[in-house]
Write a protein that holds these residues in place. Structure first.
Motif, short mmCIF file in Angstrom:
data_model
loop_
_atom_site.label_atom_id
_atom_site.label_comp_id
_atom_site.label_asym_id
_atom_site.label_seq_id
_atom_site.Cartn_x
_atom_site.Cartn_y
_atom_site.Cartn_z
N MET A 135 0.82 -1.20 0.00
CA MET A 135 0.00 0.00 0.00
C MET A 135 0.86 1.26 0.00
N LEU A 136 1.98 1.23 0.72
CA LEU A 136 2.87 2.38 0.68
C LEU A 136 3.38 2.61 -0.74
N ALA A 137 3.73 1.54 -1.43
CA ALA A 137 4.19 1.68 -2.82
C ALA A 137 3.12 2.34 -3.68
N LYS A 138 1.86 1.99 -3.46
CA LYS A 138 0.77 2.62 -4.23
C LYS A 138 0.60 4.08 -3.84
N TYR A 139 0.61 4.36 -2.53
CA TYR A 139 0.48 5.75 -2.10
C TYR A 139 1.59 6.61 -2.69
N LEU A 140 2.79 6.05 -2.68
CA LEU A 140 3.97 6.80 -3.12
C LEU A 140 3.94 7.05 -4.63
N THR A 141 3.70 5.99 -5.42
CA THR A 141 3.80 6.12 -6.87
C THR A 141 2.59 6.81 -7.49
N ARG A 142 1.49 6.87 -6.78
CA ARG A 142 0.31 7.56 -7.31
C ARG A 142 0.24 9.02 -6.88
N ASN A 143 1.22 9.45 -6.11
CA ASN A 143 1.25 10.83 -5.67
C ASN A 143 1.97 11.69 -6.69
N GLU A 144 1.53 12.92 -6.89
CA GLU A 144 2.11 13.76 -7.93
C GLU A 144 3.59 14.08 -7.70
N TRP A 145 4.04 14.06 -6.44
CA TRP A 145 5.44 14.37 -6.17
C TRP A 145 6.38 13.28 -6.67
N PHE A 146 5.84 12.08 -6.88
CA PHE A 146 6.65 10.98 -7.40
C PHE A 146 7.18 11.31 -8.79
N ALA A 147 6.32 11.81 -9.66
CA ALA A 147 6.75 12.21 -11.00
C ALA A 147 7.64 13.44 -10.95
N VAL A 148 7.29 14.39 -10.09
CA VAL A 148 8.08 15.62 -9.97
C VAL A 148 9.52 15.29 -9.60
N ALA A 149 9.71 14.39 -8.62
CA ALA A 149 11.05 14.05 -8.15
C ALA A 149 11.89 13.44 -9.26
N MET A 150 11.31 12.55 -10.06
CA MET A 150 12.07 11.89 -11.13
C MET A 150 12.38 12.87 -12.25
N VAL A 151 11.41 13.66 -12.65
CA VAL A 151 11.66 14.65 -13.71
C VAL A 151 12.74 15.62 -13.27
N ASN A 152 12.65 16.09 -12.04
CA ASN A 152 13.62 17.06 -11.54
C ASN A 152 15.03 16.47 -11.52
N ARG A 153 15.15 15.23 -11.08
CA ARG A 153 16.47 14.59 -10.97
C ARG A 153 17.10 14.38 -12.35
N LEU A 154 16.34 13.84 -13.29
CA LEU A 154 16.92 13.55 -14.61
C LEU A 154 17.14 14.82 -15.42
N TRP A 155 16.28 15.80 -15.25
CA TRP A 155 16.51 17.10 -15.89
C TRP A 155 17.81 17.71 -15.38
N SER A 156 18.03 17.64 -14.09
CA SER A 156 19.26 18.18 -13.51
C SER A 156 20.48 17.46 -14.05
N GLU A 157 20.39 16.14 -14.19
CA GLU A 157 21.52 15.37 -14.72
C GLU A 157 21.85 15.77 -16.15
N MET A 158 20.83 16.04 -16.95
CA MET A 158 21.06 16.26 -18.37
C MET A 158 21.24 17.73 -18.74
N VAL A 159 20.61 18.62 -18.02
CA VAL A 159 20.71 20.05 -18.32
C VAL A 159 21.73 20.74 -17.41
N GLY A 160 22.02 20.11 -16.27
CA GLY A 160 23.04 20.66 -15.38
C GLY A 160 22.51 21.49 -14.24
N ARG A 161 21.20 21.65 -14.19
CA ARG A 161 20.57 22.41 -13.11
C ARG A 161 19.14 21.92 -12.97
N GLY A 162 18.68 21.75 -11.72
CA GLY A 162 17.33 21.25 -11.49
C GLY A 162 16.32 22.36 -11.29
N PHE A 163 15.06 21.99 -11.40
CA PHE A 163 13.99 22.92 -11.04
C PHE A 163 14.01 23.16 -9.53
#
Length: 525
Positions: free
Chosen positions: A279-307
């Motif tokens: 259930m924690l896995a469902k709560y975590l992955t269905r929350n909007e911050w889950f996508a935000v965290a991944m986008v922010n991390r990979l954007w930072s890796e590729m562009v050199g600066r995060g949101f």
């Protein structure tokens, strides 16, 4: 941004979302006087995307073919080709290995690194959705040598509070561990919320497994009610989690109900472990911050600066750079069902990614994303680049299966040793990463580098014999190391140096050594 569960909409093509992202960045950040960096040239783009996606540099043949290709869609095509290369999964599995194990409690956790690399590499190459990968980490059990998804729990020795903090940091980008002993000083999180989240993990632990031929560790879960359960039994499975009494550490503390701190979701007391973590896995992955965290991390890796910066300090009480743009990107990722390859393809298609690079600081800080930012190579990227530039085959581990896969375990292969010297925590801001004397000595004295920079052996010997014209030889060295041809000024300096030295072989050795040890070689720009 509200802390709510989200639902996916229609999937959008990467190029369409990339255009939305660029338009939104322009509207949110760029003014009429903002000096945007122009698009990088083809050779720079090719080296950049090779390092970002597969963790290596292109061959001279790849560089020449790409720069001569007149196709308008060649950048999109090379991105898709690299994402289909098995090295893509391995490169990013090693990235996540570093994210997880640089925050380990102790070195014996590294026994799980090889399995993590193998399992995660396979999942990334098969393009298993990020929410499924995250859920596997949260719910994992089994031998850490066999199940790579046990890595987070093993890195924290199965300790309830530490595992809780790392799951939040890695998958939500939130540093809720600061609320473990007191209300968070900079966020809204209360001490009770941290321990309610920890109440999803008390029934797990890590125990040693020994046979006549091997030693390992196993992540275990138990719903057995221990007669003499104590709240401070470390990494032993416990029936429930108790928030310690700070005024009386000897007291049993307050029993906590499993509650997810970003929503009102909760489970009853006594819920079995499998249901708690599922259930924690469902709560975590269905929350909007889950996508935000991944986008922010990979954007930072590729562009050199995060949101958000650092990449693992995200949350409703933090201020994002270009929040509307980030939401466009996060929504696109959710709509793509957490397709990681989609995310890489989208980032690579943006103008922001394809701009020329500028160092951080000064005006660039006032205009984020007006240029790409040079990135120091991670240890594995640098090691791969050296092997490719000097045409060195990778050495096999001397004791396969018994080490940490590159972070100081029992293996003593050259990659492991190199990573011990050049490795860093990829969650740390890149501007905090600096060179060191051991790194300089390793580049000068290691057999992998110095031993191959001899004109009477290896790749240099072949080049000196095959290429009689010095200008062509210098151009080949630039292509092999920096993935580009020399400028007229660089070529003029090279000619002058060859004349000054007088000995062709010596000049080639010196020149190749200078290129491999240059800041340009050790950075992705």
């Amino acid at each position: 941004m509200a802390a709510t569960s989200v639902h996916a909409g229609p999937r959008q093509e990467p190029e369409a979302v990339a255009k939305q992202v660029d338009a939104s960045l322009a509207a949110e950040l760029f003014k009429s006087q903002t000096e945007l960096a122009p698009a990088c040239d083809d050779a720079t783009f090719l080296r950049r995307v090779w390092l970002d996606l597969v963790g290596d540099i292109p061959t001279p043949e790849h560089v020449i073919a790409f720069t001569l290709d007149p196709s308008a869609d060649k950048r999109e095509r090379v991105v898709r080709e690299l994402l289909a290369d098995p090295q893509y999964g391995l490169n990013w599995a090693r990235y996540w290995r570093d994210v997880i194990f640089y925050r380990r409690i102790e070195d014996r956790a590294l026994i799980a690194a090889n399995a993590l690399e193998a399992d995660l590499s396979d999942k990334l190459n098969k393009n298993v959705p990020w929410d499924e990968i995250a859920a596997a980490f949260v719910t994992a059990t089994g031998d850490v040598r066999d199940n790579g998804s046990t890595a987070i729990i093993m890195a924290q020795e199965g300790r309830t509070e530490e595992t809780t903090a790392e799951v939040s940091r890695i998958f939500l980008g939130m540093q809720i561990q600061c609320a473990q002993c007191h209300d968070h000083p900079y966020d809204r999180w209360k001490r009770e919320q941290f321990h309610e989240l920890a109440a999803f993990f008390p029934r797990i632990g890590v125990r040693p497994v020994r046979t006549a031929t091997s030693r390992s560790f196993q992540v275990v879960a138990s719903d057995r009610q221990f007669k003499f359960a104590k709240a401070d039994d470390g990494n032993r499975p416990m029936p429930e989690h108790f928030m310690p009494d700070l005024l009386d550490p000897s007291a049993p503390g307050t029993q906590m109900q499993p509650k997810f701190f970003l929503t009102t979701a909760k489970l009853p007391y006594g819920t079995v472990d499998s249901q708690r973590r599922e259930m924690l896995a469902k709560y975590l992955t269905r929350n909007e911050w889950f996508a935000v965290a991944m986008v922010n991390r990979l954007w930072s890796e590729m562009v050199g600066r995060g949101f958000y910066e650092p990449v693992d300090d995200v949350g409703p009480d933090r201020t994002a750079v270009a929040p509307e743009t980030l939401e466009i990107f996060a929504k696109g990722f959710r709509d793509a069902d957490y397709d990681v390859k989609w995310l890489f393809e989208t980032i690579a298609a943006t103008e922001a990614y394809q701009r020329q690079s500028r160092p951080r600081g000064g005006e660039e800080d006032e205009s984020p994303f007006a240029a790409n930012v040079p990135q120091p190579l991670r240890a594995d990227q640098l090691y791969n680049a050296i092997l490719s530039a000097l045409d060195v085959p990778e050495a096999e581990p001397k004791r396969p299966g018994r080490g940490g896969g590159g972070l100081g375990g029992q293996q003593r292969d050259p990659r492991t040793q190199f990573n011990q010297t050049f490795g860093f925590d990829p969650s740390e801001p890149r501007e905090s990463i600096s060179g060191s004397i051991p790194q300089s000595l390793a580049m000068m004295n290691s057999s992998q580098v110095a031993g191959r920079l001899r004109a009477n052996q290896g790749i240099l010997s072949g080049l000196v014999a095959e290429i009689k014209d010095n200008d062509e030889l210098v151009a080949e060295l630039y292509l092999r190391t920096l993935s580009r041809e020399p400028t007229e000024e660089e070529l003029t300096r090279a000619k002058a140096y060859f004349r000054e030295v007088g000995n062709r072989k010596q000049a080639v050795e010196d020149f190749a050594w200078a290129l491999v040890n240059s800041a340009e070689f050790r950075h992705r720009r």
